[in-house]
Write a protein that holds these residues in place. Structure first.
Motif, short mmCIF file in Angstrom:
data_model
loop_
_atom_site.label_atom_id
_atom_site.label_comp_id
_atom_site.label_asym_id
_atom_site.label_seq_id
_atom_site.Cartn_x
_atom_site.Cartn_y
_atom_site.Cartn_z
N LYS A 211 0.83 -1.20 0.00
CA LYS A 211 0.00 0.00 0.00
C LYS A 211 0.87 1.27 0.00
O LYS A 211 0.55 2.26 0.65
CB LYS A 211 -0.96 0.00 1.19
CG LYS A 211 -1.83 -1.25 1.28
CD LYS A 211 -2.72 -1.25 2.51
CE LYS A 211 -3.47 -2.56 2.65
NZ LYS A 211 -4.30 -2.61 3.88
N THR A 213 2.16 4.58 -1.37
CA THR A 213 1.51 5.59 -2.21
C THR A 213 2.47 6.63 -2.77
O THR A 213 2.07 7.45 -3.60
CB THR A 213 0.41 6.33 -1.41
OG1 THR A 213 1.02 6.96 -0.27
CG2 THR A 213 -0.67 5.37 -0.95
N HIS A 235 -0.04 1.16 -3.97
CA HIS A 235 -1.49 1.13 -3.75
C HIS A 235 -2.17 0.67 -5.04
O HIS A 235 -1.89 1.20 -6.12
CB HIS A 235 -2.00 2.50 -3.35
CG HIS A 235 -3.49 2.56 -3.23
ND1 HIS A 235 -4.18 1.98 -2.19
CD2 HIS A 235 -4.43 3.11 -4.04
CE1 HIS A 235 -5.47 2.18 -2.36
NE2 HIS A 235 -5.65 2.86 -3.48
#
Length: 319
Positions: A211, A213, A235
């Motif tokens: 995840k 980003t 992500h």
């Protein structure tokens, strides 16, 4: 090779377990996936939102039968009932091959999303106050203790969340442990627990950032994980669409590349059967002294066969 995916709850370890197992299966590699989490969601993740109910009986439902089968004609084990989760194989024990023609694989494996899957079993209301989830994981530990996997064969286990695997010797049953960590303080805290235990026993561990980003997330992981950071997943809108029941397109190229990196890391490992058996015996003796001798009423150290050498040679000698 045996691969464990671990991490805190919600880190994405089940999703990555499923994606990795599917990638292996789609390449034609022999693979067995095992759902070893207290929350049994691997079948759902493997099915990619399709209606593929998993109906094979969980391993924990047939633990007595599994023990009886694995005991074979081992003279050091009086009965299947005297086996505990750490009982190592010896001469006369039944050894397993991945997806072999044996009653364990025949009874407990079901293909989901093109991946052969076995499940540990859920923690149910009747278990409250009388059992812990580690007793259910005992079936997985026995399975891995008696398994002889060869080059190019993969066992992928979605483990319990947190550091619970260290409550037994199960964490030593793997050739590679992938710890899935989000770029947060909670995400890296489980890594720190695993790192200390794993290094004590020479168990390889690699961190998969999830995840991520942006650059700040990646720098945070590098700061707290260092050289143990193998790869990272960005992500993923594709995963989010899957979780929302509206699967669209394909997994993003970067995340596909990360899965390829994981396989390369696994394939570069060298199987160490001597260390595997050494750890099996060590944890069996620990369990025997701590609780199992008293629970069974026998000296479980007698179950250890000092002349047994695990691996392909043992399999050939027992067939």
């Amino acid at each position: 090779m045996r691969v464990a995916f671990v991490g805190k709850g919600g880190s994405g370890k089940t999703t990555l377990s499923a994606l990795f197992a599917r990638q292996l299966a789609r390449s034609g590699a022999p693979v067995v996936a095992i759902d070893g989490d207290i929350n049994q969601h691997l079948a759902e993740a493997l099915s990619l939102g399709r209606d593929e109910p998993f109906t094979a009986p969980p391993l924990s439902d047939n633990l007595r039968e599994i023990k009886d089968y694995l005991r074979g004609s081992n003279p050091r084990i009086a009965s299947g009932q005297s086996m505990v989760k750490t009982t190592p194989p010896g001469r006369g024990s039944k050894l397993l091959r991945p997806l072999g023609d044996d009653e364990i694989h025949t009874r407990h494996v079901q293909s989901v999303g093109g991946v052969p899957l076995m499940a540990t079993g859920t923690f149910e209301e009747r278990d409250l106050g009388v059992a812990c989830y580690h007793s259910k994981l005992g079936a997985v530990e026995l399975y891995l203790n008696h398994l002889v996997d060869g080059p190019g064969e993969y066992i992928v286990v979605d483990m319990t969340a947190g550091a619970d695997a260290f409550a037994s010797g199960l964490f030593t049953r793997f050739d590679m442990t992938f710890l899935v960590a989000e770029p947060t303080r909670k995400g890296v805290s489980v890594y720190q627990q695993y790192r200390d235990h794993a290094h004590e026993f020479g168990i390889p561990i690699a961190v998969i950032g999830n995840k991520v980003t942006g650059e700040d997330d990646l720098l945070y992981l590098k700061e707290h994980v260092g050289d143990d950071l193998l790869a990272y997943c960005q992500h993923s809108p594709w995963v989010r669409s899957l979780e929302q029941g509206r699967l669209q397109g394909d997994l993003e190229p970067h995340n596909q590349h990360t899965l390829a990196q994981l396989r390369t890391a696994v394939d570069e490992r060298t199987k160490d059967w001597a260390a595997f058996q050494k750890h099996a015996v060590e944890f069996h003796l620990r369990n025997a002294a701590a609780w199992a001798n008293q629970a069974t009423g026998i000296d479980l150290a007698e179950q250890v066969d000092p002349d047994f050498k695990h691996g392909p040679a043992a399999l050939e000698a027992h067939t």
